[in-house]
Design a protein around this motif. Sequence first.
Motif, PDB file in Angstrom:
ATOM      1  N   ALA A  64       0.850  -1.203   0.000  1.00  0.00           N
ATOM      2  CA  ALA A  64       0.000   0.000   0.000  1.00  0.00           C
ATOM      3  C   ALA A  64       0.877   1.241   0.000  1.00  0.00           C
ATOM      4  CB  ALA A  64      -0.886  -0.003   1.233  1.00  0.00           C
ATOM      5  N   ARG A  65       0.418   2.266  -0.674  1.00  0.00           N
ATOM      6  CA  ARG A  65       1.129   3.541  -0.692  1.00  0.00           C
ATOM      7  C   ARG A  65       1.052   4.172   0.709  1.00  0.00           C
ATOM      8  NH1 ARG A  65       3.511   5.910  -5.631  1.00  0.00           N
ATOM      9  NH2 ARG A  65       3.982   8.008  -4.952  1.00  0.00           N
ATOM     10  N   ILE A  66       2.195   4.580   1.256  1.00  0.00           N
ATOM     11  CA  ILE A  66       2.190   5.136   2.624  1.00  0.00           C
ATOM     12  C   ILE A  66       1.772   6.609   2.580  1.00  0.00           C
ATOM     13  CG2 ILE A  66       3.592   5.568   4.680  1.00  0.00           C
ATOM     14  CD1 ILE A  66       5.375   3.238   3.771  1.00  0.00           C
ATOM     15  N   THR A  67       0.520   6.848   2.950  1.00  0.00           N
ATOM     16  CA  THR A  67      -0.004   8.216   2.838  1.00  0.00           C
ATOM     17  C   THR A  67      -0.445   8.770   4.187  1.00  0.00           C
ATOM     18  OG1 THR A  67      -2.117   7.194   2.333  1.00  0.00           O
ATOM     19  CG2 THR A  67      -0.847   8.022   0.451  1.00  0.00           C
ATOM     20  N   THR A  68      -0.535   7.916   5.198  1.00  0.00           N
ATOM     21  CA  THR A  68      -1.051   8.392   6.488  1.00  0.00           C
ATOM     22  C   THR A  68      -0.065   8.081   7.606  1.00  0.00           C
ATOM     23  OG1 THR A  68      -2.068   6.261   6.990  1.00  0.00           O
ATOM     24  CG2 THR A  68      -3.443   7.858   5.799  1.00  0.00           C
ATOM     25  N   ARG A  69      -0.281   8.736   8.716  1.00  0.00           N
ATOM     26  CA  ARG A  69       0.543   8.538   9.906  1.00  0.00           C
ATOM     27  C   ARG A  69       0.496   7.071  10.370  1.00  0.00           C
ATOM     28  NH1 ARG A  69       3.129  11.484  14.256  1.00  0.00           N
ATOM     29  NH2 ARG A  69       3.968   9.724  15.364  1.00  0.00           N
ATOM     30  N   GLU A  70      -0.717   6.489  10.298  1.00  0.00           N
ATOM     31  CA  GLU A  70      -0.885   5.093  10.751  1.00  0.00           C
ATOM     32  C   GLU A  70      -0.044   4.143   9.888  1.00  0.00           C
ATOM     33  OE1 GLU A  70      -3.546   7.205  10.320  1.00  0.00           O
ATOM     34  OE2 GLU A  70      -3.612   7.503  12.499  1.00  0.00           O
ATOM     35  N   LEU A  71      -0.118   4.359   8.570  1.00  0.00           N
ATOM     36  CA  LEU A  71       0.653   3.485   7.669  1.00  0.00           C
ATOM     37  C   LEU A  71       2.154   3.684   7.890  1.00  0.00           C
ATOM     38  CD1 LEU A  71      -1.501   3.907   4.428  1.00  0.00           C
ATOM     39  CD2 LEU A  71      -1.164   1.789   5.706  1.00  0.00           C
ATOM     40  N   ALA A  72       2.539   4.950   8.140  1.00  0.00           N
ATOM     41  CA  ALA A  72       3.962   5.233   8.382  1.00  0.00           C
ATOM     42  C   ALA A  72       4.411   4.560   9.674  1.00  0.00           C
ATOM     43  CB  ALA A  72       4.193   6.737   8.450  1.00  0.00           C
ATOM     44  N   ASP A  73       3.590   4.634  10.718  1.00  0.00           N
ATOM     45  CA  ASP A  73       3.948   4.004  11.995  1.00  0.00           C
ATOM     46  C   ASP A  73       4.123   2.497  11.825  1.00  0.00           C
ATOM     47  OD1 ASP A  73       4.046   6.351  13.405  1.00  0.00           O
ATOM     48  OD2 ASP A  73       1.971   6.220  14.139  1.00  0.00           O
ATOM     49  N   ALA A  74       3.229   1.902  11.025  1.00  0.00           N
ATOM     50  CA  ALA A  74       3.322   0.454  10.801  1.00  0.00           C
ATOM     51  C   ALA A  74       4.610   0.122  10.043  1.00  0.00           C
ATOM     52  CB  ALA A  74       2.098  -0.029  10.014  1.00  0.00           C
TER      53      ALA A  74
END
Length: 333
Positions: A11-21
Amino acid sequence: MDTNKRPDSMARITTRELADAFIAEQVKEIQAQVGDKKVLLALSGGVDSSVVAALLIKAIGKQLICVHVNHGLMRKDESENVIKHFQDGLNANLIYVDATDRFLNLLANVSDPERKRKIIGKEFIEVFADEARKLEGVSYLAQGTIYPDILESIKQAEGKKAVKSHHNVGGLPEDLQFELVEPIKLLFKDEVRVVGEALGLPHAMVYRQPFPGPGLGVRCLGAITRDRLHALREADAILREEFDLCGLNEKVWQYFIVVPDVKSVGVRDESRYEGWPAIIRAVNTKDAMSATIEEIPYEILHKITNRITHEVDGINRVLFDLTPKPVGTIEWE
Ligand code: XMP
């Protein structure tokens, strides 16, 4: 599995949650890869190497050794800011090398842009290798490779001709072979920025405009001299300060000063004053393959002109470059 290929399912990292993961996953992977070994990183202060540094500091703390090479072609205060943020702020294991004289001595009287690039790239490796040889027990080299770098290398391997040799650093010498740690190699630039913010790096660092590896070396046109380089650095600092003040820093993709090796006659303190012109370049682009010119309001241009011509020794005119890419390239060299 080809680890240099981004999986379709990623998935394209576009949000804080995805970045944290992503960060949590990379921290685990880095720890598993390097164990208790030491890792070396050339930290330029650019977005990619800064994000890699922050990620590795989170994963392995002082096992990471950052080397910041100041080639004397940095913008004003840039090296100081790297030290302030990483050494003072994040307590990083940071080696600062002021190699200004090494680079400027080698570049004296060299006017061909590609030769300048080659000298800067080669010397960078040598300075970095000299530091690496002084260290003991380093097994890994971390790099801020990102996905477009991998795609670019594939294109070059297919024999496409480049207009300029942008690849700043070649490989390290034979006696220094490390295993690579490349935690952001599958990310695009916008994703690197989201990850950088999630890691707590300052906004200005994460959204920093691109800065070429050869630095001010390709903006101090022709054979670099210390006085003209100094004038360029000071004029560039004024441009950046004024763009910050009026918000153009958030709007313009890349902006900088170029100083050619040409003098014209001017007047200062009622006397003849010969000086160089400072040329403002302010461009917008998506991918740096083509670029358009930002329309800067005249009052801002007047203010910048007034400041540069009064505050910078050696500059007596300010010009604005209206040339898009193509036909011009973004940098003059
Ligand atoms: P040009 O001048 O080719 O620049 O239109 C496109 C983008 O690349 C940057 N640039 C470089 N970056 N090493 C780099 O890392 C280089 O030698 C180099 N030359 C140009 C330029 O600043 C612009 O963003």
